[in-house]
Design a protein around this motif. Structure first.
Motif, mmCIF file in Angstrom:
data_model
loop_
_atom_site.group_PDB
_atom_site.id
_atom_site.type_symbol
_atom_site.label_atom_id
_atom_site.label_comp_id
_atom_site.label_asym_id
_atom_site.label_seq_id
_atom_site.Cartn_x
_atom_site.Cartn_y
_atom_site.Cartn_z
ATOM 1 N N PHE A 42 0.845 -1.192 0.000
ATOM 2 C CA PHE A 42 0.000 0.000 0.000
ATOM 3 C C PHE A 42 0.882 1.245 0.000
ATOM 4 N N ASP A 43 0.469 2.240 -0.764
ATOM 5 C CA ASP A 43 1.198 3.492 -0.856
ATOM 6 C C ASP A 43 1.147 4.200 0.498
ATOM 7 N N ALA A 44 2.310 4.537 1.022
ATOM 8 C CA ALA A 44 2.382 5.211 2.328
ATOM 9 C C ALA A 44 1.573 6.507 2.319
ATOM 10 N N GLU A 45 1.567 7.194 1.208
ATOM 11 C CA GLU A 45 0.795 8.442 1.091
ATOM 12 C C GLU A 45 -0.704 8.173 1.249
ATOM 13 N N ASP A 46 -1.172 7.061 0.677
ATOM 14 C CA ASP A 46 -2.594 6.701 0.814
ATOM 15 C C ASP A 46 -2.946 6.411 2.275
ATOM 16 N N ALA A 56 -5.171 0.308 -4.411
ATOM 17 C CA ALA A 56 -4.593 -0.841 -3.699
ATOM 18 C C ALA A 56 -5.461 -1.240 -2.508
ATOM 19 N N ILE A 57 -5.979 -0.271 -1.797
ATOM 20 C CA ILE A 57 -6.824 -0.570 -0.640
ATOM 21 C C ILE A 57 -8.165 -1.136 -1.096
ATOM 22 N N LYS A 58 -8.713 -0.603 -2.179
ATOM 23 C CA LYS A 58 -9.966 -1.142 -2.721
ATOM 24 C C LYS A 58 -9.769 -2.582 -3.199
ATOM 25 N N ALA A 62 -11.579 -5.927 -1.691
ATOM 26 C CA ALA A 62 -12.310 -6.859 -2.565
ATOM 27 C C ALA A 62 -11.774 -8.285 -2.407
ATOM 28 N N ARG A 63 -10.460 -8.442 -2.331
ATOM 29 C CA ARG A 63 -9.867 -9.765 -2.157
ATOM 30 C C ARG A 63 -10.241 -10.335 -0.782
ATOM 31 N N LEU A 64 -10.262 -9.469 0.219
ATOM 32 C CA LEU A 64 -10.647 -9.875 1.563
ATOM 33 C C LEU A 64 -12.108 -10.328 1.585
ATOM 34 N N ALA A 65 -12.955 -9.644 0.852
ATOM 35 C CA ALA A 65 -14.380 -10.012 0.790
ATOM 36 C C ALA A 65 -14.569 -11.411 0.225
ATOM 37 N N GLN A 66 -13.664 -11.844 -0.639
ATOM 38 C CA GLN A 66 -13.764 -13.168 -1.258
ATOM 39 C C GLN A 66 -13.085 -14.265 -0.444
ATOM 40 N N ALA A 67 -12.362 -13.888 0.586
ATOM 41 C CA ALA A 67 -11.607 -14.863 1.385
ATOM 42 C C ALA A 67 -12.471 -15.451 2.492
ATOM 43 N N ASP A 68 -12.013 -16.575 3.008
ATOM 44 C CA ASP A 68 -12.687 -17.225 4.129
ATOM 45 C C ASP A 68 -12.156 -16.748 5.472
ATOM 46 N N GLY A 69 -10.895 -16.313 5.471
ATOM 47 C CA GLY A 69 -10.304 -15.912 6.731
ATOM 48 C C GLY A 69 -9.168 -14.941 6.556
ATOM 49 N N LEU A 70 -8.729 -14.425 7.689
ATOM 50 C CA LEU A 70 -7.611 -13.477 7.736
ATOM 51 C C LEU A 70 -6.656 -13.926 8.823
ATOM 52 N N ASP A 90 -8.404 0.985 9.439
ATOM 53 C CA ASP A 90 -9.367 2.094 9.458
ATOM 54 C C ASP A 90 -9.912 2.407 8.067
ATOM 55 N N LEU A 91 -9.159 2.093 7.040
ATOM 56 C CA LEU A 91 -9.576 2.409 5.668
ATOM 57 C C LEU A 91 -10.443 1.319 5.037
ATOM 58 N N LEU A 92 -10.610 0.215 5.729
ATOM 59 C CA LEU A 92 -11.448 -0.862 5.199
ATOM 60 C C LEU A 92 -12.919 -0.551 5.444
ATOM 61 N N PRO A 93 -13.792 -1.120 4.620
ATOM 62 C CA PRO A 93 -15.230 -0.927 4.846
ATOM 63 C C PRO A 93 -15.649 -1.444 6.225
ATOM 64 N N GLU A 94 -16.728 -0.901 6.736
ATOM 65 C CA GLU A 94 -17.204 -1.209 8.091
ATOM 66 C C GLU A 94 -17.384 -2.709 8.334
ATOM 67 N N ARG A 95 -17.811 -3.453 7.342
ATOM 68 C CA ARG A 95 -18.069 -4.878 7.503
ATOM 69 C C ARG A 95 -17.038 -5.733 6.753
#
Length: 190
Positions: A42-46, A56-58, A62-70, A90-95
């Motif tokens: 991720f870009d440090a400036e972002d 990159a964050i979007k 999106a990749r996280l939304a398709q995953a089963d776990g973290l 903090d930059l990720l969507p609420e859910r």
């Protein structure tokens, strides 16, 4: 099964990233697809400017939304997890972690930092609506030896990590997948 891994240390190599690499290999040997990320993706400036529109964050969201776990790893600084990691979360969507199983890993200078996972990181993961946040693994510097980029955990840490990864694997296999958009629409209409 697919798991996103996130190395939350602002330094690479790092002890927390080394612990994460051991966990990634363990999962891959069991047929789990692992998609690794680090803060350097991720870009440090972002991150610094809280750019919610960062491509990159979007993409990560999106990749996280398709995953089963973290599987998330962080060093502990000043009784909390990495600030750069917090900014990314903090930059990720609420859910962002809805329907996800999460296993946190942390490293720190002493056992005095052990509770940072429970009191600092887990509340943030829960706020992102993780389906299940598993009991994490903490290792202090005295329990880890490094030789170049290779990290070797003590026997006690290796055992705790294996137990946590077994719990993750079982939780992933019983996980309730996210409903498809058609299923979600039917559920709201009934």
């Amino acid at each position: 099964m697919r798991v996103i891994t996130l190395a939350g240390s602002p330094r690479l190599p790092s002890r927390s990233a080394g612990l994460l690499n051991i966990a990634q290999s363990w999962l891959q040997r069991r047929g789990v697809e692992v998609e690794p990320y680090t803060l350097y993706d991720f870009d440090a400036e972002d991150l610094l400017r809280a750019n919610f529109n960062s491509p990159a964050i979007k993409t990560f969201a999106a990749r996280l939304a398709q995953a089963d776990g973290l599987l998330i790893a962080t060093p502990v600084y000043k009784a909390s997890f990495s600030g750069a990691l917090k900014t990314l979360l903090d930059l990720l969507p609420e859910r962002a972690l809805e329907h996800k199983v999460v296993l946190p890993l942390a490293t720190g200078g002493s056992v005095g930092h052990m509770l940072a996972v429970d009191y600092a990181l887990k509340p943030v993961l829960s706020a992102l609506k993780a389906q299940e946040v598993l009991h994490g693994v903490f290792a202090d510097d005295g329990q880890l030896t490094t030789q170049g980029e290779r990290l070797t955990p003590s026997d006690a840490v290796a055992l705790r990590l294996e137990e946590a990864l077994n719990s993750l694997y079982l939780a992933l296999s019983r996980r309730q997948p996210a409903p498809s958009s058609a299923e979600a629409l039917l559920q709201t209409q009934s």
